[in-house]
Design a protein around this motif. Structure first.
Motif, PDB file in Angstrom:
ATOM      1  N   ARG A  60       3.447  63.487  14.167  1.00 51.15           N
ATOM      2  CA  ARG A  60       3.519  64.901  13.780  1.00 51.15           C
ATOM      3  C   ARG A  60       3.645  65.794  15.010  1.00 51.15           C
ATOM      4  NH1 ARG A  60      -1.323  63.531   9.900  1.00 51.15           N
ATOM      5  NH2 ARG A  60      -0.291  63.303   7.882  1.00 51.15           N
ATOM      6  N   ILE A  61       2.835  65.499  16.024  1.00 52.27           N
ATOM      7  CA  ILE A  61       2.900  66.300  17.245  1.00 52.27           C
ATOM      8  C   ILE A  61       4.248  66.102  17.933  1.00 52.27           C
ATOM      9  CG2 ILE A  61       1.909  66.590  19.544  1.00 52.27           C
ATOM     10  CD1 ILE A  61      -0.815  65.942  18.313  1.00 52.27           C
ATOM     11  N   ALA A  62       4.740  64.869  17.931  1.00 55.58           N
ATOM     12  CA  ALA A  62       6.048  64.600  18.530  1.00 55.58           C
ATOM     13  C   ALA A  62       7.140  65.375  17.810  1.00 55.58           C
ATOM     14  CB  ALA A  62       6.345  63.102  18.494  1.00 55.58           C
ATOM     15  N   ASP A  63       6.995  65.521  16.499  1.00 54.20           N
ATOM     16  CA  ASP A  63       7.990  66.287  15.751  1.00 54.20           C
ATOM     17  C   ASP A  63       7.946  67.755  16.163  1.00 54.20           C
ATOM     18  OD1 ASP A  63      10.077  66.195  13.801  1.00 54.20           O
ATOM     19  OD2 ASP A  63       8.774  67.269  12.411  1.00 54.20           O
ATOM     20  N   ALA A  64       6.754  68.249  16.475  1.00 54.41           N
ATOM     21  CA  ALA A  64       6.637  69.640  16.932  1.00 54.41           C
ATOM     22  C   ALA A  64       7.342  69.841  18.269  1.00 54.41           C
ATOM     23  CB  ALA A  64       5.166  70.035  17.045  1.00 54.41           C
ATOM     24  N   THR A  65       7.382  68.803  19.097  1.00 55.64           N
ATOM     25  CA  THR A  65       8.066  68.941  20.389  1.00 55.64           C
ATOM     26  C   THR A  65       9.580  69.003  20.222  1.00 55.64           C
ATOM     27  OG1 THR A  65       8.210  66.551  20.825  1.00 55.64           O
ATOM     28  CG2 THR A  65       6.209  67.686  21.548  1.00 55.64           C
ATOM     29  N   GLY A  99       4.168  80.056  15.565  1.00 58.48           N
ATOM     30  CA  GLY A  99       3.088  80.098  16.552  1.00 58.48           C
ATOM     31  C   GLY A  99       2.338  78.783  16.625  1.00 58.48           C
ATOM     32  N   ILE A 100       2.153  78.148  15.469  1.00 60.44           N
ATOM     33  CA  ILE A 100       1.468  76.855  15.414  1.00 60.44           C
ATOM     34  C   ILE A 100       2.325  75.779  16.071  1.00 60.44           C
ATOM     35  CG2 ILE A 100       0.557  75.090  13.853  1.00 60.44           C
ATOM     36  CD1 ILE A 100       0.049  77.397  11.828  1.00 60.44           C
ATOM     37  N   ILE A 101       3.613  75.760  15.717  1.00 60.46           N
ATOM     38  CA  ILE A 101       4.519  74.746  16.257  1.00 60.46           C
ATOM     39  C   ILE A 101       4.702  74.935  17.762  1.00 60.46           C
ATOM     40  CG2 ILE A 101       6.803  73.710  16.072  1.00 60.46           C
ATOM     41  CD1 ILE A 101       5.120  73.395  13.550  1.00 60.46           C
ATOM     42  N   HIS A 102       4.868  76.178  18.193  1.00 64.93           N
ATOM     43  CA  HIS A 102       5.046  76.447  19.621  1.00 64.93           C
ATOM     44  C   HIS A 102       3.817  76.010  20.417  1.00 64.93           C
ATOM     45  CE1 HIS A 102       8.324  79.791  19.062  1.00 64.93           C
ATOM     46  NE2 HIS A 102       8.665  78.629  18.542  1.00 64.93           N
ATOM     47  N   LEU A 141      -1.345  74.532   2.548  1.00 63.83           N
ATOM     48  CA  LEU A 141      -1.943  73.457   1.767  1.00 63.83           C
ATOM     49  C   LEU A 141      -1.492  73.510   0.310  1.00 63.83           C
ATOM     50  CD1 LEU A 141      -5.603  73.639   3.142  1.00 63.83           C
ATOM     51  CD2 LEU A 141      -3.796  72.055   3.828  1.00 63.83           C
ATOM     52  N   HIS A 142      -1.021  74.667  -0.112  1.00 60.91           N
ATOM     53  CA  HIS A 142      -0.698  74.851  -1.524  1.00 60.91           C
ATOM     54  C   HIS A 142       0.762  75.240  -1.762  1.00 60.91           C
ATOM     55  CE1 HIS A 142      -5.040  74.749  -1.867  1.00 60.91           C
ATOM     56  NE2 HIS A 142      -5.129  75.786  -1.053  1.00 60.91           N
ATOM     57  N   CYS A 143       1.532  75.411  -0.704  1.00 58.60           N
ATOM     58  CA  CYS A 143       2.928  75.825  -0.851  1.00 58.60           C
ATOM     59  C   CYS A 143       3.759  74.680  -1.433  1.00 58.60           C
ATOM     60  CB  CYS A 143       3.491  76.241   0.506  1.00 58.60           C
ATOM     61  SG  CYS A 143       5.223  76.740   0.454  1.00 58.60           S
ATOM     62  N   ILE A 192       3.173  69.410   9.449  1.00 54.69           N
ATOM     63  CA  ILE A 192       2.500  69.692  10.721  1.00 54.69           C
ATOM     64  C   ILE A 192       1.399  70.727  10.524  1.00 54.69           C
ATOM     65  CG2 ILE A 192       2.807  70.708  13.011  1.00 54.69           C
ATOM     66  CD1 ILE A 192       5.646  69.482  12.994  1.00 54.69           C
ATOM     67  N   CYS A 193       1.700  71.806   9.802  1.00 52.27           N
ATOM     68  CA  CYS A 193       0.706  72.863   9.596  1.00 52.27           C
ATOM     69  C   CYS A 193      -0.493  72.349   8.801  1.00 52.27           C
ATOM     70  CB  CYS A 193       1.341  74.058   8.900  1.00 52.27           C
ATOM     71  SG  CYS A 193       2.482  74.992   9.946  1.00 52.27           S
TER      72      CYS A 193
END
Length: 494
Positions: A7-12, A34-37, A58-60, A83-84
């Protein structure tokens, strides 16, 4: 663990867009960019703080952010929702958002935090410096001012790719000094100091002779600069006897440092070249002749690659190129080595150090501080991502300090130095061997082939399963570095 790292690698993979389209598309107003950055810049705690108040992911049931993701136009979109959700459920991270005290004192001058822009394209105009100050940078080392007229080439940059797509590992440049006249530049410094009296402005200067160094120093003080930085280290000057030619010649260092001191009472920083085997002696020469502090490193002389069609190098200027300065994350290990050398050299004890070279994340910054730096200068990561990275630099460092009950950066400075010893002082009786966690092994064979062809032939391969021969394993650790799932660890040999 492996899934979390994925998941973190995907954010990169995030492109770090300006005005991110995922934020605009998010109907729940979570502002996922902001979370991904934050994850992209290794600020996991900061990512968690940004997600803690937003549980909408969590609910979207309709991830419009992913459908809009610009990365999807290149290959595949970032898995933003996954990721979120992962970040919002992180454990062992405090929700405490109070900022730690990041101010430092450099040569008697208070700096609101340790982060400065390096003398480079990122600090080369009034508007750019204003933008940086408004973003939260403590100061700038303004792009080197000289009476020498620089004629630049086009293009002037090249880059080698980083660990994730569309990022820099190393960056080469052929740029020289400020394109503006000395008078124009000092007027810019005067205006900056007038508008931002609390910010710290360093005038980087370079003269061609003693008189020029003295005059430039005098003009810097008259313009209101807080410190003067002597550029003894630019490696791509088009005229001999300038830049790194000075930093490799102790006689010139002594001569030009004295000339600078003659022109000003301001604190002087000697910016040292890494294009030398030993930096301590040139640094001592600068201090002995009037410098108050040191900055290291400037860029490393380099050739990045060859154009296999016309046999020039890059950047290619009409079929020709030249040796240029290499910087970015690739030079950080070199910079840390020189900082350690300076900080641990007894005659230089107590001399303030500016750390420069490959600082992209707060962890990079902390490495320099732990080796003895008081303040830091940043260039390449700003060229890549913009001034906005200051938020993650400050936040990540602040959270670390809070988590470890550190009241000020002074408590961290130099803590790693006692643990970096001479090779003959290392414990050579200590023996380890590797062990494989079969639950995490994916049977890819990377450990086997690396040990077979680059190690000690201590891993067998039976029915697509790696097997350790403890009698041959020397605990070198190569297998732990190539394993994609971290299934291998080193343990004490009994």
């Amino acid at each position: 663990m492996a899934k979390n790292k994925t998941r973190i690698a995907d954010a990169t993979r995030c492109l770090m867009c300006y005005q991110p389209i995922c934020d605009i598309a998010c109907q729940k107003k979570v502002f996922p960019a902001g979370i991904i950055h934050a994850l992209h810049l290794k600020n996991e705690a900061g990512a968690y703080l940004r997600s803690a108040e937003n549980v909408s992911c969590l609910h979207c049931d309709d991830a419009k952010c992913e459908k809009a993701c610009a990365r999807g136009r290149v290959d595949s979109p970032i898995r933003i929702q996954e990721i979120c959700r992962y970040v919002s459920q992180m454990e062992n991270i405090s929700r405490e958002s109070t900022q730690a005290e990041l101010s430092v004192n450099f040569c008697g001058i208070r700096c609101e935090n340790p982060f400065f822009l390096a003398s480079s394209p990122v600090a080369s105009s009034f508007e750019m410096c204003c933008h940086a100050f408004d973003a939260g940078w403590a100061g700038v080392s303004y792009k080197t001012i000289s009476f020498y007229q620089s004629w630049e080439v086009s293009p002037r940059f090249d880059a080698l790719p980083g660990e994730h797509p569309f990022s820099f590992c190393g960056f080469k440049n052929l740029e020289q000094l400020s394109p503006h006249s000395a008078e124009e530049n000092f007027e810019i410094i005067r205006r900056l100091k007038e508008r931002y009296p609390e910010k710290v402005i360093i005038a980087s200067i370079m003269g061609r002779n003693c008189d020029e160094w003295t005059v430039l120093a005098r003009m810097a003080e008259e313009a209101g600069a807080d410190l003067i930085e002597c550029n003894f280290s630019c490696p791509q000057m088009a005229k001999q006897g300038l830049g790194s030619d000075i930093g490799q010649d102790q006689d010139l260092i002594a001569l030009y440092t004295r000339a600078t001191r003659k022109g000003s009472r301001l604190p002087i920083i000697a910016k040292m070249t890494p294009n030398i085997g030993n930096m301590e002696l040139p640094a001592m020469t600068a201090i002995a002749n009037g410098a108050n502090s040191l900055a290291a490193i400037n860029t490393v002389k380099s050739i990045t690659r060859i154009n296999t069609e016309n046999f020039s190098s890059y950047p290619d200027i009409g079929g020709q190129s030249a040796v240029g300065g290499y910087f970015g994350q690739a030079v950080k290990p070199i910079a840390l080595r020189f900082i350690r050398d300076l900080a641990s050299y007894p005659p230089l004890k107590g001399i303030p150090l500016f750390g420069i070279g490959g600082i992209t994340t707060w962890q990079d910054a902390l490495d320099f501080i732990l080796l003895g730096c008081t303040a830091l200068q940043v260039c390449t990561s700003v060229m890549e991502y913009g001034y906005r990275i200051i938020d993650h630099l400050k936040e990540g460092l602040s959270i670390y300090m809070k988590q470890h009950d550190i009241a000020s950066l002074d408590e961290l400075r130099g803590l790693a130095l006692p643990n970096l010893v001479q090779p003959e002082q290392l414990d050579r009786e200590r023996k380890l061997h590797c062990e494989i966690d079969s639950r995490r092994c994916i049977h890819c064979g990377r450990c086997y082939i690396s040990c077979l062809d680059g190690g000690h032939q201590a891993i067998g391969w039976e029915k697509r399963t790696p097997m350790i021969d403890k009698s041959l394993c020397v605990g070198c650790g190569l297998c732990t570095l190539v394993c994609p799932t971290e299934a291998i660890s080193l343990v004490n040999s009994l």
